[in-house]
Design a protein around this motif. Sequence first.
Motif, PDB file in Angstrom:
ATOM      1  N   GLY A 176      10.030 -34.487  73.390  1.00 23.37           N
ATOM      2  CA  GLY A 176       9.545 -33.168  73.059  1.00 23.37           C
ATOM      3  C   GLY A 176       8.033 -33.113  73.114  1.00 23.37           C
ATOM      4  N   SER A 177       7.445 -32.174  72.373  1.00 26.55           N
ATOM      5  CA  SER A 177       5.992 -32.019  72.372  1.00 26.55           C
ATOM      6  C   SER A 177       5.549 -31.386  71.063  1.00 26.55           C
ATOM      7  N   LEU A 178       4.479 -31.930  70.493  1.00 26.33           N
ATOM      8  CA  LEU A 178       3.908 -31.387  69.257  1.00 26.33           C
ATOM      9  C   LEU A 178       2.642 -30.613  69.583  1.00 26.33           C
ATOM     10  N   SER A 179       2.476 -29.452  68.975  1.00 31.00           N
ATOM     11  CA  SER A 179       1.307 -28.622  69.276  1.00 31.00           C
ATOM     12  C   SER A 179       0.138 -28.875  68.334  1.00 31.00           C
ATOM     13  N   ASP A 200       1.081 -37.746  71.348  1.00 33.79           N
ATOM     14  CA  ASP A 200       1.521 -37.019  70.158  1.00 33.79           C
ATOM     15  C   ASP A 200       2.589 -37.777  69.377  1.00 33.79           C
ATOM     16  N   THR A 201       3.332 -38.644  70.051  1.00 40.52           N
ATOM     17  CA  THR A 201       4.379 -39.407  69.373  1.00 40.52           C
ATOM     18  C   THR A 201       3.796 -40.398  68.377  1.00 40.52           C
ATOM     19  N   GLU A 202       2.665 -41.008  68.712  1.00 43.92           N
ATOM     20  CA  GLU A 202       2.039 -41.923  67.768  1.00 43.92           C
ATOM     21  C   GLU A 202       1.582 -41.177  66.520  1.00 43.92           C
ATOM     22  N   VAL A 203       1.190 -39.936  66.684  1.00 45.41           N
ATOM     23  CA  VAL A 203       0.823 -39.114  65.531  1.00 45.41           C
ATOM     24  C   VAL A 203       2.037 -38.892  64.632  1.00 45.41           C
ATOM     25  N   ALA A 204       3.188 -38.628  65.237  1.00 45.09           N
ATOM     26  CA  ALA A 204       4.406 -38.452  64.447  1.00 45.09           C
ATOM     27  C   ALA A 204       4.746 -39.722  63.673  1.00 45.09           C
ATOM     28  N   ALA A 205       4.598 -40.873  64.330  1.00 43.53           N
ATOM     29  CA  ALA A 205       4.845 -42.150  63.647  1.00 43.53           C
ATOM     30  C   ALA A 205       3.869 -42.328  62.493  1.00 43.53           C
ATOM     31  N   ASP A 230       4.382 -29.052  64.101  1.00 43.78           N
ATOM     32  CA  ASP A 230       4.671 -27.896  64.935  1.00 43.78           C
ATOM     33  C   ASP A 230       5.087 -28.351  66.329  1.00 43.78           C
ATOM     34  N   GLY A 231       6.087 -27.709  66.865  1.00 41.81           N
ATOM     35  CA  GLY A 231       6.520 -28.028  68.210  1.00 41.81           C
ATOM     36  C   GLY A 231       8.020 -28.234  68.250  1.00 41.81           C
ATOM     37  N   PHE A 232       8.479 -28.918  69.275  1.00 39.57           N
ATOM     38  CA  PHE A 232       9.897 -29.206  69.387  1.00 39.57           C
ATOM     39  C   PHE A 232      10.054 -30.702  69.597  1.00 39.57           C
TER      40      PHE A 232
END
Length: 298
Positions: A176-179, A200-205, A230-232
Amino acid sequence: MCGIAGLFIKDPKLEPRLGELLAKMTSTLCSRGPDSAGFAIYGNGAAGQTKLTISGSTAEVDIARAAKLLVEAIGGGQVSVRHSHAVVTVKTEDVPRAEAWLAKNLPDVTIMSEGQRLEIYKEVGFPDDVAREFDIAKMSGTHGISHTRMATESAVTTNGAHPFSTATDQCLVHNGSLSNHASLRRELRREGIKIRTENDTEVAAGYLTRQMKNGQTLSEALKSSLDDLDGFFTFVVGTETGFGVLRDPIACKPAVMAETDEYVAFGSEYKTLTCLPGIKTARVWEPKPATVYFWEHA
């Protein structure tokens, strides 16, 4: 378009086949993300010992030599080299010294993961080639996660490939993608969370790491992400003993799961699951939006 596969083994008799099955599952997703691939394997570990999986930020880095120098610098450890990565096993008490020495003396070396059981192998290239280069099919363990990536938020590099780990024995992959990843990245870095890439995935982690440092369980942190990210997205998370899945409230990214007495499996497409034993009689379902699924070994 990213592709994700994950396998959580419930029957110990299947553990020797973890790498074999995960590699086969990932192979079905090559067309979804041919730029790079990565595998997180939860294998054996020893109390008081931590595995540092390291890789060079460029192909010019001699990772075997880097691992040897690290062990000499901290006064002991074991080294296992797989293709462009090395697993350096050290006393847990020596991890801060090892990290500081690498940062000062070998800045071109990245710690992909640390933990008693977690090893992360990732590289630029066609996913089948990456799996073969690291000999993933011969690895055993209790659970694992893999990812194929068509680059969206950052350059096609080894460091930019999934999975990402920002905490001990914990990792995450994302489709997906985070805004809001840029603002959240700055926030996490101010709070001392190590974010090395623009992905953006490292940010989610890192977000999950922060929430857990602030007292939340992993399930609570995943639930909080529904409000704060935010995002999907579809997240698949690994911990030392567990395996979790979360889709955003819209759930626009495809996902399918299967469960038998032997395993729980996740795939971006049903064909990802067809190589698994007993799949014809497995319970197969689509995970619900905004719902945390989590399995854990006792």
